[in-house]
Design a protein around this motif. Sequence first.
Motif, PDB file in Angstrom:
ATOM      1  N   VAL A 126      -4.406  -7.543  13.237  1.00  0.00           N
ATOM      2  CA  VAL A 126      -3.932  -6.484  12.266  1.00  0.00           C
ATOM      3  C   VAL A 126      -2.609  -6.678  12.098  1.00  0.00           C
ATOM      4  O   VAL A 126      -1.731  -6.697  13.011  1.00  0.00           O
ATOM      5  N   LEU A 140      -8.386  -0.586  15.720  1.00  0.00           N
ATOM      6  CA  LEU A 140      -8.070   0.274  14.601  1.00  0.00           C
ATOM      7  C   LEU A 140      -7.236  -0.725  13.608  1.00  0.00           C
ATOM      8  O   LEU A 140      -6.402  -1.736  13.714  1.00  0.00           O
ATOM      9  N   THR A 141      -7.811  -0.452  11.975  1.00  0.00           N
ATOM     10  CA  THR A 141      -7.140  -0.973  11.056  1.00  0.00           C
ATOM     11  C   THR A 141      -6.728   0.080  10.215  1.00  0.00           C
ATOM     12  O   THR A 141      -7.367   0.375   9.139  1.00  0.00           O
ATOM     13  N   SER A 145      -2.823  -1.729   6.476  1.00  0.00           N
ATOM     14  CA  SER A 145      -2.713  -2.789   7.196  1.00  0.00           C
ATOM     15  C   SER A 145      -3.303  -4.161   6.889  1.00  0.00           C
ATOM     16  O   SER A 145      -4.714  -3.815   6.717  1.00  0.00           O
ATOM     17  N   HIS A 147      -5.536  -7.242   7.516  1.00  0.00           N
ATOM     18  CA  HIS A 147      -6.467  -7.410   8.666  1.00  0.00           C
ATOM     19  C   HIS A 147      -7.795  -8.447   8.504  1.00  0.00           C
ATOM     20  O   HIS A 147      -7.954  -8.600   7.035  1.00  0.00           O
ATOM     21  N   HIS A 197      -3.098  -0.876  18.523  1.00  0.00           N
ATOM     22  CA  HIS A 197      -4.583  -0.851  17.642  1.00  0.00           C
ATOM     23  C   HIS A 197      -5.592  -1.092  18.272  1.00  0.00           C
ATOM     24  O   HIS A 197      -6.853  -1.520  17.740  1.00  0.00           O
ATOM     25  N   HIS A 228      -3.762   8.306  19.534  1.00  0.00           N
ATOM     26  CA  HIS A 228      -2.854   7.529  19.281  1.00  0.00           C
ATOM     27  C   HIS A 228      -1.513   7.236  20.223  1.00  0.00           C
ATOM     28  O   HIS A 228      -1.147   8.623  20.770  1.00  0.00           O
TER      29      HIS A 228
END
Length: 332
Positions: A126, A140-141, A145, A147, A197, A228
């Motif tokens: 990422v 998470l992406t 972002s 990836h 992430h 987050h």
Amino acid sequence: MTTTSLTHDPAGFYDRLGPLHYEPLWRMRGALPLEPVTAMVPHLWRYDEVRPLIMEAGDLITAEEAERRVLALKNPGTATHEVARATDTLWAAIQLVLPGEVAPAHRHTPAALRFVIEGEGGYTTVNDERYDMRPGDLILTPNWSWHSHGHTGGAPMLWLDGLDLPLSHALHTVFAEFPPAEARRPAASPAGPARTHAFPFAEMRAALEARRDEPGDPYDDILIEYLHPETSGPVMPTISAAIQLLRPGVRTAAHRHTHSVVYHVAAGSGWSTIGGQRFEWTRGDTFAVPCWVPHRHANPTNGDALLFSFSDAPVLDALGLSRESAVDEEIH
Ligand code: 1HN
């Protein structure tokens, strides 16, 4: 004004409106339903069905050729002209990366998450940071972002992809960027500690365990939202994610809410009723709860059951559209 009939039209008024691009509200059906209406239906995709299919796809096409070797979990209510979707706003899919394969770097405005189902030695980059993927990990992406995925292990890597793609399509906000081939190998930066992430499974499992003796939520038993690390809010602006422990013998109360949810069975087995329909589930299965459909979960076994889930709740919260209500009895 001589009549209240919706069809009384001596002057051919209604017939003249269509070609001029008008429509009278008083003859529209469905503009203001009393409650949310959706074409999406409750549905469960069995892992023992999808796994052989995605493995078969492994013989047909490489990850690189496919861009992503992904089988979408397509809600039976998806209209023919619409992009596949698990619910009105959420995409869910199973992705396979074989040993040695690379899924090249790209970026897009739809936000994505991955929940690892099986395999070791796979990783996602990422924005050039490398995150190793182990079963139960969440990666998470976010929106825009860069990836890519790679795999240095010896056995197939399979995971669940979750995206806000149908929402992004509905809002007509999809952008994507595919760089030239030479720039698309995954970055070689070493695996570091989990950063913003990634959420390792071991940590979430331990957090659930620490709360095992609490009373639990009537609808979800022991549930922890992934937060987050900087905002302490949902993991992404459009998607929230959670993992829940259904303790042995638990049967939750039924409720419904305006956000829709995709559930994925991370461990154990049990059943859920969704809109009065009963779905038996076991590890690897994925099921969809469309908006406003009553649902409840049960773990009738002697072991723990773990459900990973993601939803569009942050969107509805931000727009003042979140509603939830208890449901006494489901209609059978
Ligand atoms: C995507 O970029 C990935 O990067 C997976 O692994 C699934 C589904 C639709 C659009 C983009 C990935 C996707 C996707």
